[in-house]
Design a protein around this motif. Structure first.
Motif, PDB file in Angstrom:
ATOM      1  N   ALA A 196       0.839  -1.205   0.000  1.00 45.50           N
ATOM      2  CA  ALA A 196       0.000   0.000   0.000  1.00 45.50           C
ATOM      3  C   ALA A 196       0.871   1.252   0.000  1.00 45.50           C
ATOM      4  O   ALA A 196       0.588   2.216  -0.720  1.00 45.50           O
ATOM      5  CB  ALA A 196      -0.937  -0.006   1.205  1.00 45.50           C
ATOM      6  N   GLU A 197       1.944   1.226   0.774  1.00 51.39           N
ATOM      7  CA  GLU A 197       2.857   2.371   0.834  1.00 51.39           C
ATOM      8  C   GLU A 197       3.521   2.620  -0.521  1.00 51.39           C
ATOM      9  O   GLU A 197       3.827   3.759  -0.868  1.00 51.39           O
ATOM     10  CB  GLU A 197       3.925   2.124   1.900  1.00 51.39           C
ATOM     11  N   ALA A 198       3.710   1.555  -1.296  1.00 48.13           N
ATOM     12  CA  ALA A 198       4.327   1.659  -2.622  1.00 48.13           C
ATOM     13  C   ALA A 198       3.288   1.884  -3.723  1.00 48.13           C
ATOM     14  O   ALA A 198       3.614   1.829  -4.906  1.00 48.13           O
ATOM     15  CB  ALA A 198       5.137   0.399  -2.923  1.00 48.13           C
ATOM     16  N   SER A 199       2.026   2.100  -3.355  1.00 44.11           N
ATOM     17  CA  SER A 199       0.915   2.282  -4.303  1.00 44.11           C
ATOM     18  C   SER A 199       0.668   1.032  -5.142  1.00 44.11           C
ATOM     19  O   SER A 199       0.321   1.110  -6.317  1.00 44.11           O
ATOM     20  CB  SER A 199       1.160   3.492  -5.211  1.00 44.11           C
ATOM     21  N   LEU A 200       0.854  -0.133  -4.501  1.00 46.68           N
ATOM     22  CA  LEU A 200       0.598  -1.418  -5.153  1.00 46.68           C
ATOM     23  C   LEU A 200      -0.481  -2.152  -4.366  1.00 46.68           C
ATOM     24  O   LEU A 200      -0.815  -1.781  -3.243  1.00 46.68           O
ATOM     25  CB  LEU A 200       1.882  -2.253  -5.208  1.00 46.68           C
ATOM     26  N   ASN A 201      -1.023  -3.200  -4.960  1.00 46.05           N
ATOM     27  CA  ASN A 201      -2.096  -3.976  -4.334  1.00 46.05           C
ATOM     28  C   ASN A 201      -1.657  -5.407  -4.099  1.00 46.05           C
ATOM     29  O   ASN A 201      -0.784  -5.925  -4.794  1.00 46.05           O
ATOM     30  CB  ASN A 201      -3.343  -3.975  -5.232  1.00 46.05           C
ATOM     31  N   ILE A 202      -2.311  -6.046  -3.137  1.00 51.44           N
ATOM     32  CA  ILE A 202      -2.087  -7.471  -2.908  1.00 51.44           C
ATOM     33  C   ILE A 202      -2.864  -8.235  -3.973  1.00 51.44           C
ATOM     34  O   ILE A 202      -3.980  -7.864  -4.317  1.00 51.44           O
ATOM     35  CB  ILE A 202      -2.505  -7.880  -1.478  1.00 51.44           C
ATOM     36  N   GLY A 203      -2.246  -9.252  -4.525  1.00 44.72           N
ATOM     37  CA  GLY A 203      -2.912 -10.100  -5.520  1.00 44.72           C
ATOM     38  C   GLY A 203      -3.355 -11.392  -4.850  1.00 44.72           C
ATOM     39  O   GLY A 203      -3.968 -11.375  -3.782  1.00 44.72           O
ATOM     40  N   SER A 204      -2.985 -12.511  -5.442  1.00 49.15           N
ATOM     41  CA  SER A 204      -3.307 -13.817  -4.859  1.00 49.15           C
ATOM     42  C   SER A 204      -2.442 -14.053  -3.630  1.00 49.15           C
ATOM     43  O   SER A 204      -1.269 -13.692  -3.598  1.00 49.15           O
ATOM     44  CB  SER A 204      -3.048 -14.932  -5.874  1.00 49.15           C
ATOM     45  N   VAL A 205      -3.042 -14.663  -2.615  1.00 59.90           N
ATOM     46  CA  VAL A 205      -2.330 -15.043  -1.396  1.00 59.90           C
ATOM     47  C   VAL A 205      -2.383 -16.561  -1.333  1.00 59.90           C
ATOM     48  O   VAL A 205      -3.460 -17.144  -1.184  1.00 59.90           O
ATOM     49  CB  VAL A 205      -2.972 -14.413  -0.142  1.00 59.90           C
ATOM     50  N   LEU A 206      -1.224 -17.191  -1.486  1.00 59.00           N
ATOM     51  CA  LEU A 206      -1.147 -18.643  -1.573  1.00 59.00           C
ATOM     52  C   LEU A 206      -0.335 -19.193  -0.400  1.00 59.00           C
ATOM     53  O   LEU A 206       0.734 -18.668  -0.087  1.00 59.00           O
ATOM     54  CB  LEU A 206      -0.506 -19.049  -2.900  1.00 59.00           C
ATOM     55  N   TYR A 207      -0.832 -20.237   0.231  1.00 60.73           N
ATOM     56  CA  TYR A 207      -0.162 -20.872   1.363  1.00 60.73           C
ATOM     57  C   TYR A 207       0.395 -22.220   0.925  1.00 60.73           C
ATOM     58  O   TYR A 207      -0.276 -22.947   0.191  1.00 60.73           O
ATOM     59  CB  TYR A 207      -1.144 -21.093   2.512  1.00 60.73           C
ATOM     60  N   ASP A 208       1.602 -22.569   1.391  1.00 64.80           N
ATOM     61  CA  ASP A 208       2.130 -23.895   1.074  1.00 64.80           C
ATOM     62  C   ASP A 208       1.364 -24.981   1.830  1.00 64.80           C
ATOM     63  O   ASP A 208       1.235 -26.100   1.364  1.00 64.80           O
ATOM     64  CB  ASP A 208       3.642 -23.997   1.316  1.00 64.80           C
ATOM     65  N   GLU A 209       0.847 -24.632   3.016  1.00 66.93           N
ATOM     66  CA  GLU A 209      -0.065 -25.484   3.777  1.00 66.93           C
ATOM     67  C   GLU A 209      -1.153 -24.585   4.332  1.00 66.93           C
ATOM     68  O   GLU A 209      -0.865 -23.523   4.869  1.00 66.93           O
ATOM     69  CB  GLU A 209       0.645 -26.139   4.965  1.00 66.93           C
TER      70      GLU A 209
END
Length: 108
Positions: free
Chosen positions: A35-48
């Motif tokens: 957010a500070e870099a003016s970017l957004n979170i995309g997919s959040v993937l967990y290994d487990e």
């Protein structure tokens, strides 16, 4: 009478930013840095898959796409992969270097 301020634009900006390193950050920390870099979170993937919120809080970023240092338009989504296994950090972080970016800013 009610007044309304209306700002009209032509869509997304052509302004560019460099993707910051999210390595070893929690999901919440990564979202704040983006957010500070003016970017957004995309997919959040967990290994487990985390078992609950308390378990999820133990996870940290070990991989991201686009890679650290990649020049992208503001608003771009960055996908993150999370783990709680330090062994995932044995792989070196992918970093893209561009001639106009200060290396000191990569790993703040």
């Amino acid at each position: 009478n009610t007044s309304v301020d209306l700002t009209v634009g032509r869509g997304l900006s052509d302004e560019k930013v460099h993707v910051p390193s999210l390595r070893e950050k929690s999901k919440e920390e990564a979202m704040a840095v983006l957010a500070e870099a003016s970017l957004n979170i995309g997919s959040v993937l967990y290994d487990e898959k985390p078992t609950d919120d308390a378990d999820a809080s133990k996870y940290f970023v070990y991989k991201q796409k686009p890679a650290t240092g990649t020049e992208v338009n503001i608003g771009k989504a960055v996908d993150i992969w999370l783990t709680k296994s330090k062994s995932q950090l044995s792989e070196p972080e992918e970093v893209v270097l561009s001639k106009d970016y200060d290396i000191e800013n990569f790993f703040e």
